[in-house]
Design an enzyme around this catalytic site. Sequence first.
Site, PDB file in Angstrom:
ATOM      1  N   ARG A  40       0.608   1.798 -13.236  1.00 52.55           N
ATOM      2  CA  ARG A  40       1.313   0.884 -12.076  1.00 52.55           C
ATOM      3  C   ARG A  40       2.371   0.257 -12.394  1.00 52.55           C
ATOM      4  O   ARG A  40       2.855  -0.716 -11.837  1.00 52.55           O
ATOM      5  CB  ARG A  40       0.137  -0.088 -11.706  1.00 52.55           C
ATOM      6  CG  ARG A  40      -1.249   0.514 -11.186  1.00 52.55           C
ATOM      7  CD  ARG A  40      -0.946   1.301 -10.086  1.00 52.55           C
ATOM      8  NE  ARG A  40      -1.985   1.535  -8.967  1.00 52.55           N
ATOM      9  CZ  ARG A  40      -2.306   0.675  -8.176  1.00 52.55           C
ATOM     10  NH1 ARG A  40      -2.233  -0.608  -8.060  1.00 52.55           N
ATOM     11  NH2 ARG A  40      -3.297   1.112  -7.250  1.00 52.55           N
ATOM     12  N   ARG A  44       4.828  -3.592  -7.784  1.00 53.10           N
ATOM     13  CA  ARG A  44       5.155  -4.865  -7.378  1.00 53.10           C
ATOM     14  C   ARG A  44       5.729  -5.819  -8.490  1.00 53.10           C
ATOM     15  O   ARG A  44       6.132  -7.021  -8.164  1.00 53.10           O
ATOM     16  CB  ARG A  44       3.964  -5.338  -6.540  1.00 53.10           C
ATOM     17  CG  ARG A  44       3.854  -4.647  -5.377  1.00 53.10           C
ATOM     18  CD  ARG A  44       2.363  -4.987  -4.666  1.00 53.10           C
ATOM     19  NE  ARG A  44       1.203  -4.421  -5.731  1.00 53.10           N
ATOM     20  CZ  ARG A  44       0.118  -4.752  -5.442  1.00 53.10           C
ATOM     21  NH1 ARG A  44      -0.238  -5.466  -4.458  1.00 53.10           N
ATOM     22  NH2 ARG A  44      -0.708  -4.234  -6.368  1.00 53.10           N
ATOM     23  N   ARG A  53      11.069  -2.164  -0.782  1.00 51.06           N
ATOM     24  CA  ARG A  53       9.880  -2.156  -0.035  1.00 51.06           C
ATOM     25  C   ARG A  53      10.141  -2.966   1.047  1.00 51.06           C
ATOM     26  O   ARG A  53       9.667  -2.738   2.177  1.00 51.06           O
ATOM     27  CB  ARG A  53       8.826  -2.869  -0.921  1.00 51.06           C
ATOM     28  CG  ARG A  53       7.471  -2.960  -0.158  1.00 51.06           C
ATOM     29  CD  ARG A  53       6.327  -1.738  -0.255  1.00 51.06           C
ATOM     30  NE  ARG A  53       5.227  -2.282  -0.154  1.00 51.06           N
ATOM     31  CZ  ARG A  53       4.897  -2.727   1.029  1.00 51.06           C
ATOM     32  NH1 ARG A  53       5.500  -2.980   1.931  1.00 51.06           N
ATOM     33  NH2 ARG A  53       3.446  -2.953   1.082  1.00 51.06           N
ATOM     34  N   ASP A  90       0.160   7.597  -4.302  1.00 50.69           N
ATOM     35  CA  ASP A  90      -1.004   7.007  -4.156  1.00 50.69           C
ATOM     36  C   ASP A  90      -2.042   8.114  -4.427  1.00 50.69           C
ATOM     37  O   ASP A  90      -2.247   9.183  -3.964  1.00 50.69           O
ATOM     38  CB  ASP A  90      -1.389   6.081  -2.961  1.00 50.69           C
ATOM     39  CG  ASP A  90      -2.421   4.986  -3.547  1.00 50.69           C
ATOM     40  OD1 ASP A  90      -2.052   3.719  -3.793  1.00 50.69           O
ATOM     41  OD2 ASP A  90      -3.442   5.317  -3.218  1.00 50.69           O
ATOM     42  N   TYR A 168     -13.640   6.262  -1.833  1.00 48.89           N
ATOM     43  CA  TYR A 168     -12.719   5.837  -0.555  1.00 48.89           C
ATOM     44  C   TYR A 168     -13.159   6.249   0.656  1.00 48.89           C
ATOM     45  O   TYR A 168     -13.168   5.966   1.823  1.00 48.89           O
ATOM     46  CB  TYR A 168     -11.289   5.892  -0.947  1.00 48.89           C
ATOM     47  CG  TYR A 168     -10.978   4.887  -1.927  1.00 48.89           C
ATOM     48  CD1 TYR A 168     -10.809   3.586  -1.474  1.00 48.89           C
ATOM     49  CD2 TYR A 168     -10.649   5.198  -3.580  1.00 48.89           C
ATOM     50  CE1 TYR A 168     -10.540   2.570  -2.420  1.00 48.89           C
ATOM     51  CE2 TYR A 168     -10.387   4.222  -4.261  1.00 48.89           C
ATOM     52  CZ  TYR A 168     -10.300   2.850  -3.747  1.00 48.89           C
ATOM     53  OH  TYR A 168     -10.013   1.932  -4.793  1.00 48.89           O
TER      54      TYR A 168
HETATM   55  O1  CP3 Z   1       1.450   3.882 -11.604  1.00 49.56           O
HETATM   56  C1  CP3 Z   1       2.286   3.776 -10.908  1.00 49.56           C
HETATM   57  O2  CP3 Z   1       3.320   3.208 -10.980  1.00 49.56           O
HETATM   58  C2  CP3 Z   1       2.415   5.052  -9.709  1.00 49.56           C
HETATM   59  C3  CP3 Z   1       1.883   4.636  -8.368  1.00 49.56           C
HETATM   60  C4  CP3 Z   1       0.569   4.325  -8.352  1.00 49.56           C
HETATM   61  C5  CP3 Z   1       0.240   3.650  -7.044  1.00 49.56           C
HETATM   62  N1  CP3 Z   1      -1.243   3.809  -6.943  1.00 49.56           N
HETATM   63  C6  CP3 Z   1       0.990   2.811  -6.434  1.00 49.56           C
HETATM   64  C7  CP3 Z   1       0.412   1.619  -5.415  1.00 49.56           C
HETATM   65  C8  CP3 Z   1      -0.738   4.830  -8.666  1.00 49.56           C
HETATM   66  C9  CP3 Z   1      -0.752   5.786  -9.980  1.00 49.56           C
HETATM   67  C10 CP3 Z   1      -1.723   4.516  -7.922  1.00 49.56           C
HETATM   68  C11 CP3 Z   1      -2.894   4.879  -8.192  1.00 49.56           C
HETATM   69  C12 CP3 Z   1      -4.187   4.126  -7.556  1.00 49.56           C
HETATM   70  N2  CP3 Z   1      -4.238   4.008  -6.154  1.00 49.56           N
HETATM   71  C13 CP3 Z   1      -5.436   3.898  -7.981  1.00 49.56           C
HETATM   72  C14 CP3 Z   1      -5.881   4.259  -9.234  1.00 49.56           C
HETATM   73  C15 CP3 Z   1      -5.488   3.608 -10.578  1.00 49.56           C
HETATM   74  C16 CP3 Z   1      -6.175   1.948 -10.435  1.00 49.56           C
HETATM   75  O3  CP3 Z   1      -5.657   1.119 -10.262  1.00 49.56           O
HETATM   76  O4  CP3 Z   1      -7.585   2.012 -10.658  1.00 49.56           O
HETATM   77  C17 CP3 Z   1      -6.329   3.565  -6.980  1.00 49.56           C
HETATM   78  C18 CP3 Z   1      -7.683   3.039  -7.251  1.00 49.56           C
HETATM   79  C19 CP3 Z   1      -5.486   3.391  -5.858  1.00 49.56           C
HETATM   80  C20 CP3 Z   1      -5.897   3.177  -4.336  1.00 49.56           C
HETATM   81  C21 CP3 Z   1      -4.953   1.800  -4.043  1.00 49.56           C
HETATM   82  N3  CP3 Z   1      -3.707   1.741  -3.602  1.00 49.56           N
HETATM   83  C22 CP3 Z   1      -5.663   0.433  -3.713  1.00 49.56           C
HETATM   84  C23 CP3 Z   1      -7.048  -0.049  -3.940  1.00 49.56           C
HETATM   85  C24 CP3 Z   1      -4.409  -0.133  -3.574  1.00 49.56           C
HETATM   86  C25 CP3 Z   1      -4.483  -1.662  -2.845  1.00 49.56           C
HETATM   87  C26 CP3 Z   1      -4.598  -2.652  -4.174  1.00 49.56           C
HETATM   88  C27 CP3 Z   1      -3.524  -2.731  -4.974  1.00 49.56           C
HETATM   89  O5  CP3 Z   1      -3.563  -2.433  -6.181  1.00 49.56           O
HETATM   90  O6  CP3 Z   1      -2.306  -2.974  -4.434  1.00 49.56           O
HETATM   91  C28 CP3 Z   1      -3.395   0.573  -3.199  1.00 49.56           C
HETATM   92  C29 CP3 Z   1      -1.937   0.139  -3.122  1.00 49.56           C
HETATM   93  C30 CP3 Z   1      -0.795   0.446  -3.900  1.00 49.56           C
HETATM   94  N4  CP3 Z   1      -0.802   1.646  -4.481  1.00 49.56           N
HETATM   95  C31 CP3 Z   1       0.176  -0.361  -4.329  1.00 49.56           C
HETATM   96  C32 CP3 Z   1       0.912   0.457  -5.119  1.00 49.56           C
HETATM   97  C33 CP3 Z   1       2.388  -0.148  -5.783  1.00 49.56           C
HETATM   98  C34 CP3 Z   1       0.453  -1.529  -3.711  1.00 49.56           C
HETATM   99  C35 CP3 Z   1       0.921  -1.547  -2.290  1.00 49.56           C
HETATM  100  C36 CP3 Z   1       2.255  -2.332  -1.875  1.00 49.56           C
HETATM  101  O7  CP3 Z   1       3.354  -2.061  -2.395  1.00 49.56           O
HETATM  102  O8  CP3 Z   1       2.112  -3.369  -1.271  1.00 49.56           O
END
Ligand code: CP3
Length: 357
Positions: A40, A44, A53, A90, A168
Amino acid sequence: MIGENFSEFLPLHTMELKNDLFLRAHRGEAIERYPVWLMRQAGRILPEYRAVRAKLSGFKELVETPEFAAEVTIQPVDILDVDAAIIFSDILVVPEAMGLTYQMIEQKGPWFEKTIRTREQLSFLDQEIDVQERLSYVFEALKLTKKELAGRVPLIGFAGAPWTILCYMVEGRGSKTFSESRKLLYTDPDLAHELLSRITDVTIQYLKAQLNAGADALQLFDSWAGILGREQYTEFGLKYISKIVDAIPHVPLTVFSKGAIASLPDLTELNCSTLGLDWNMNVVETRKMVGETKTLQGNLDPCVLYGSQKLVELETIKLLKSFESQRHIVNLGHGVYPDIDPEKVKVFIKTVKNYEI
Ligand code: CP3
């Protein structure tokens, strides 16, 4: 004479890397220091990410616009000096490509209008989809990122593991218990297997296409592995992860099964180069199980980064000292939390880079 321009005609993935530590660590080759990146990292924690963003309608526009996705993928390479980039996307793009669209709701997370809880609801899914076409924006983002990185560091592609994607698709949103998903394993295991098989087929095509588009390595995120016990994880999780890794041999590939402590002995049997460890998994014990057959990735508690700079340094050194092999890639034990100060992340990275092995 082979001039400078010749490189333009080489396939993207043969372009030489200036820093290939991350790939060497995956393969168990000699390294001069441990490579480091953060799950991640593209997101953010960086004000620069929030600035990009803020110009857009939302998360999905960022994911679906290759120019912006490439820009935020490269930000942590420029700003944090990590040894690998991970494509900004994602795991939920896969269920969407299969026919379930999602929204990313501000402060709340993902939301799917349709869910799959009955056999009839399988009709919500499109069959025989053209993965190349439906997820073309990811492949374009990979190609563009690869070009803009110009070989500085390797680029990681990724997907959710089938079990986490099922969660999901069944739940339609995040959950504390994922009880609808676990319920399905008892009430209609055949439906669960059908759904897992379909996700697996699409995921194999998706990961292969990411390699073709320039990804140097892959990671499977099984974020909800830990809610299943060992037997259920073997049947509904590992069976499908095995199919995926067997379909993509000889590629640096990390399986990150968060929380699956009871299943670690089974995970060591997978045909993949690397296992991701969460912060509760014990590095020394896991090393005993895998010997030198696999690289381990992880696993500093992400909450350490809330501590002082001194604490971050001490805890990072403690982790590094616990390594009894060179086959390590340093990371957190899960994704970096959004309110972490990037300066603490820099201390973590610097500490790893200055550590002599
Ligand atoms: O690692 C990275 O930097 C690459 C980008 C990446 C994102 N999501 C961007 C994202 C990766 C590898 C993921 C994987 C992901 N997405 C997982 C597996 C990893 C983990 O954390 O367990 C899961 C379960 C998701 C599903 C998901 N996406 C959720 C549950 C959420 C909301 C909660 C949260 O973490 O914000 C997201 C949103 C998300 N995915 C954001 C980002 C940067 C935040 C959105 C925003 O910019 O507001």
